[in-house]
Design a protein around this motif. Structure first.
Motif, PDB file in Angstrom:
ATOM      1  N   VAL A  93      37.733  44.087  35.326  1.00 19.98           N
ATOM      2  CA  VAL A  93      36.833  44.116  34.164  1.00 19.98           C
ATOM      3  C   VAL A  93      37.124  45.350  33.320  1.00 19.98           C
ATOM      4  O   VAL A  93      37.124  45.268  32.080  1.00 19.98           O
ATOM      5  CB  VAL A  93      35.354  44.037  34.597  1.00 19.98           C
ATOM      6  N   GLU A  94      37.384  46.483  33.959  1.00 22.30           N
ATOM      7  CA  GLU A  94      37.717  47.693  33.191  1.00 22.30           C
ATOM      8  C   GLU A  94      38.995  47.494  32.383  1.00 22.30           C
ATOM      9  O   GLU A  94      39.064  47.904  31.220  1.00 22.30           O
ATOM     10  CB  GLU A  94      37.850  48.899  34.120  1.00 22.30           C
ATOM     11  N   LEU A  95      39.994  46.872  32.987  1.00 16.99           N
ATOM     12  CA  LEU A  95      41.242  46.604  32.275  1.00 16.99           C
ATOM     13  C   LEU A  95      40.989  45.643  31.111  1.00 16.99           C
ATOM     14  O   LEU A  95      41.487  45.853  30.001  1.00 16.99           O
ATOM     15  CB  LEU A  95      42.291  46.034  33.230  1.00 16.99           C
ATOM     16  N   LEU A  96      40.217  44.615  31.359  1.00 18.41           N
ATOM     17  CA  LEU A  96      39.896  43.655  30.306  1.00 18.41           C
ATOM     18  C   LEU A  96      39.118  44.339  29.178  1.00 18.41           C
ATOM     19  O   LEU A  96      39.395  44.107  27.993  1.00 18.41           O
ATOM     20  CB  LEU A  96      39.110  42.477  30.889  1.00 18.41           C
ATOM     21  N   PRO A 127      32.418  27.923  49.895  1.00 20.29           N
ATOM     22  CA  PRO A 127      31.887  29.191  49.368  1.00 20.29           C
ATOM     23  C   PRO A 127      32.644  29.610  48.109  1.00 20.29           C
ATOM     24  O   PRO A 127      33.805  29.229  47.917  1.00 20.29           O
ATOM     25  CB  PRO A 127      32.144  30.190  50.498  1.00 20.29           C
ATOM     26  N   PRO A 128      32.011  30.409  47.256  1.00 19.20           N
ATOM     27  CA  PRO A 128      32.700  30.911  46.065  1.00 19.20           C
ATOM     28  C   PRO A 128      33.962  31.680  46.451  1.00 19.20           C
ATOM     29  O   PRO A 128      33.973  32.422  47.431  1.00 19.20           O
ATOM     30  CB  PRO A 128      31.668  31.841  45.415  1.00 19.20           C
ATOM     31  N   ASP A 129      35.017  31.495  45.666  1.00 20.25           N
ATOM     32  CA  ASP A 129      36.310  32.133  45.924  1.00 20.25           C
ATOM     33  C   ASP A 129      36.421  33.394  45.076  1.00 20.25           C
ATOM     34  O   ASP A 129      36.864  33.353  43.929  1.00 20.25           O
ATOM     35  CB  ASP A 129      37.435  31.149  45.603  1.00 20.25           C
ATOM     36  N   GLY A 130      36.016  34.525  45.655  1.00 21.42           N
ATOM     37  CA  GLY A 130      36.038  35.791  44.946  1.00 21.42           C
ATOM     38  C   GLY A 130      37.433  36.203  44.503  1.00 21.42           C
ATOM     39  O   GLY A 130      37.605  36.791  43.431  1.00 21.42           O
ATOM     40  N   ASP A 131      38.433  35.891  45.319  1.00 29.58           N
ATOM     41  CA  ASP A 131      39.809  36.244  44.948  1.00 29.58           C
ATOM     42  C   ASP A 131      40.244  35.485  43.690  1.00 29.58           C
ATOM     43  O   ASP A 131      40.882  36.060  42.807  1.00 29.58           O
ATOM     44  CB  ASP A 131      40.777  35.946  46.094  1.00 29.58           C
ATOM     45  N   ALA A 132      39.905  34.210  43.607  1.00 28.62           N
ATOM     46  CA  ALA A 132      40.256  33.419  42.422  1.00 28.62           C
ATOM     47  C   ALA A 132      39.525  33.944  41.190  1.00 28.62           C
ATOM     48  O   ALA A 132      40.092  33.973  40.092  1.00 28.62           O
ATOM     49  CB  ALA A 132      39.939  31.946  42.654  1.00 28.62           C
ATOM     50  N   TYR A 133      38.303  34.367  41.365  1.00 35.25           N
ATOM     51  CA  TYR A 133      37.511  34.933  40.278  1.00 35.25           C
ATOM     52  C   TYR A 133      38.179  36.200  39.743  1.00 35.25           C
ATOM     53  O   TYR A 133      38.403  36.339  38.540  1.00 35.25           O
ATOM     54  CB  TYR A 133      36.101  35.198  40.805  1.00 35.25           C
ATOM     55  N   VAL A 134      38.526  37.113  40.644  1.00 31.56           N
ATOM     56  CA  VAL A 134      39.176  38.361  40.231  1.00 31.56           C
ATOM     57  C   VAL A 134      40.513  38.054  39.567  1.00 31.56           C
ATOM     58  O   VAL A 134      40.852  38.635  38.528  1.00 31.56           O
ATOM     59  CB  VAL A 134      39.348  39.318  41.433  1.00 31.56           C
ATOM     60  N   GLU A 135      41.255  37.124  40.139  1.00 28.28           N
ATOM     61  CA  GLU A 135      42.556  36.749  39.552  1.00 28.28           C
ATOM     62  C   GLU A 135      42.384  36.195  38.140  1.00 28.28           C
ATOM     63  O   GLU A 135      43.169  36.496  37.239  1.00 28.28           O
ATOM     64  CB  GLU A 135      43.251  35.721  40.444  1.00 28.28           C
ATOM     65  N   CYS A 136      41.367  35.398  37.928  1.00 26.95           N
ATOM     66  CA  CYS A 136      41.094  34.845  36.601  1.00 26.95           C
ATOM     67  C   CYS A 136      40.825  35.961  35.594  1.00 26.95           C
ATOM     68  O   CYS A 136      41.360  35.951  34.483  1.00 26.95           O
ATOM     69  CB  CYS A 136      39.899  33.888  36.686  1.00 26.95           C
ATOM     70  N   VAL A 137      40.014  36.944  35.981  1.00 31.36           N
ATOM     71  CA  VAL A 137      39.718  38.068  35.086  1.00 31.36           C
ATOM     72  C   VAL A 137      40.983  38.885  34.847  1.00 31.36           C
ATOM     73  O   VAL A 137      41.269  39.283  33.709  1.00 31.36           O
ATOM     74  CB  VAL A 137      38.572  38.944  35.645  1.00 31.36           C
ATOM     75  N   GLN A 138      41.763  39.107  35.901  1.00 34.88           N
ATOM     76  CA  GLN A 138      43.010  39.857  35.751  1.00 34.88           C
ATOM     77  C   GLN A 138      43.975  39.159  34.781  1.00 34.88           C
ATOM     78  O   GLN A 138      44.605  39.816  33.949  1.00 34.88           O
ATOM     79  CB  GLN A 138      43.699  40.045  37.108  1.00 34.88           C
ATOM     80  N   ARG A 140      43.220  37.243  32.290  1.00 32.06           N
ATOM     81  CA  ARG A 140      42.705  37.433  30.945  1.00 32.06           C
ATOM     82  C   ARG A 140      43.008  38.861  30.444  1.00 32.06           C
ATOM     83  O   ARG A 140      43.270  39.063  29.268  1.00 32.06           O
ATOM     84  CB  ARG A 140      41.217  37.159  30.881  1.00 32.06           C
ATOM     85  N   ALA A 141      42.971  39.805  31.377  1.00 34.53           N
ATOM     86  CA  ALA A 141      43.214  41.199  31.011  1.00 34.53           C
ATOM     87  C   ALA A 141      44.676  41.479  30.707  1.00 34.53           C
ATOM     88  O   ALA A 141      44.984  42.451  30.020  1.00 34.53           O
ATOM     89  CB  ALA A 141      42.737  42.111  32.126  1.00 34.53           C
ATOM     90  N   THR A 142      45.570  40.632  31.192  1.00 36.71           N
ATOM     91  CA  THR A 142      46.999  40.901  31.014  1.00 36.71           C
ATOM     92  C   THR A 142      47.659  39.977  30.002  1.00 36.71           C
ATOM     93  O   THR A 142      48.851  40.096  29.759  1.00 36.71           O
ATOM     94  CB  THR A 142      47.742  40.803  32.361  1.00 36.71           C
ATOM     95  N   LYS A 143      46.888  39.071  29.419  1.00 32.05           N
ATOM     96  CA  LYS A 143      47.463  38.219  28.366  1.00 32.05           C
ATOM     97  C   LYS A 143      46.988  38.703  27.013  1.00 32.05           C
ATOM     98  O   LYS A 143      45.932  39.305  26.879  1.00 32.05           O
ATOM     99  CB  LYS A 143      47.133  36.749  28.575  1.00 32.05           C
TER     100      LYS A 143
END
Length: 144
Positions: A93-96, A127-138, A140-143
């Motif tokens: 989130v900070e990177l984004l 259960p919610p996939d926290g790794d996929a969530y973080v990857e999705c935000v990452q 967005r932050a790198t595109k």
């Protein structure tokens, strides 16, 4: 575990808005919520009347976002970042936010990832996939 009802969430945000308008002291969570309420003046009418807020239907049929869900997602992402849970969300989130030059805009993009994770969890029964969530935000932050 804290599991507020829809009514509890609406009362909370209406109470925060009322305290903010009146200049009353707030606890730490209310202060954080108040900052997000302040970022969304378009929700002032939704937050001004608690009884109307409790009765309101926000199903998207009017083309408007649910103000209580939206504010709760801001608050959730803020809390996730404060404890870095899921691991890596703070940095993503900070990177984004740095890439978008706006924490607010970063939260709106992270909300899309959070919503997608929750929808997929509900759809699959897993259960919610926290790794996929973080990857999705990452991503967005790198595109650009």
């Amino acid at each position: 575990m804290f599991n507020p009802s829809q009514q509890d969430v609406r009362r909370f945000f209406c109470g925060v808005a009322a305290k903010s308008r009146a200049g009353h002291p707030m606890d730490a969570l209310e202060t954080l919520a108040g900052q997000w309420v302040g970022e969304h003046p378009e929700y002032a009418g939704d937050l001004a009347d608690e009884q109307a807020a409790l009765a309101a239907q926000h199903d998207g049929s009017d083309g408007r976002a649910n103000p209580f869900l939206h504010l709760a997602m801001h608050l959730s992402i803020s809390e996730q970042c404060s404890i870095d849970q899921p691991r890596g969300i703070r940095q993503a989130v900070e990177l984004l936010a740095a890439r978008r030059n706006s924490l607010h805009d970063a939260h709106h993009e992270a909300m899309e990832c959070l919503g997608q994770m929750l929808w997929e969890s509900q759809r699959s029964g897993r259960p919610p996939d926290g790794d996929a969530y973080v990857e999705c935000v990452q991503k967005r932050a790198t595109k650009d």
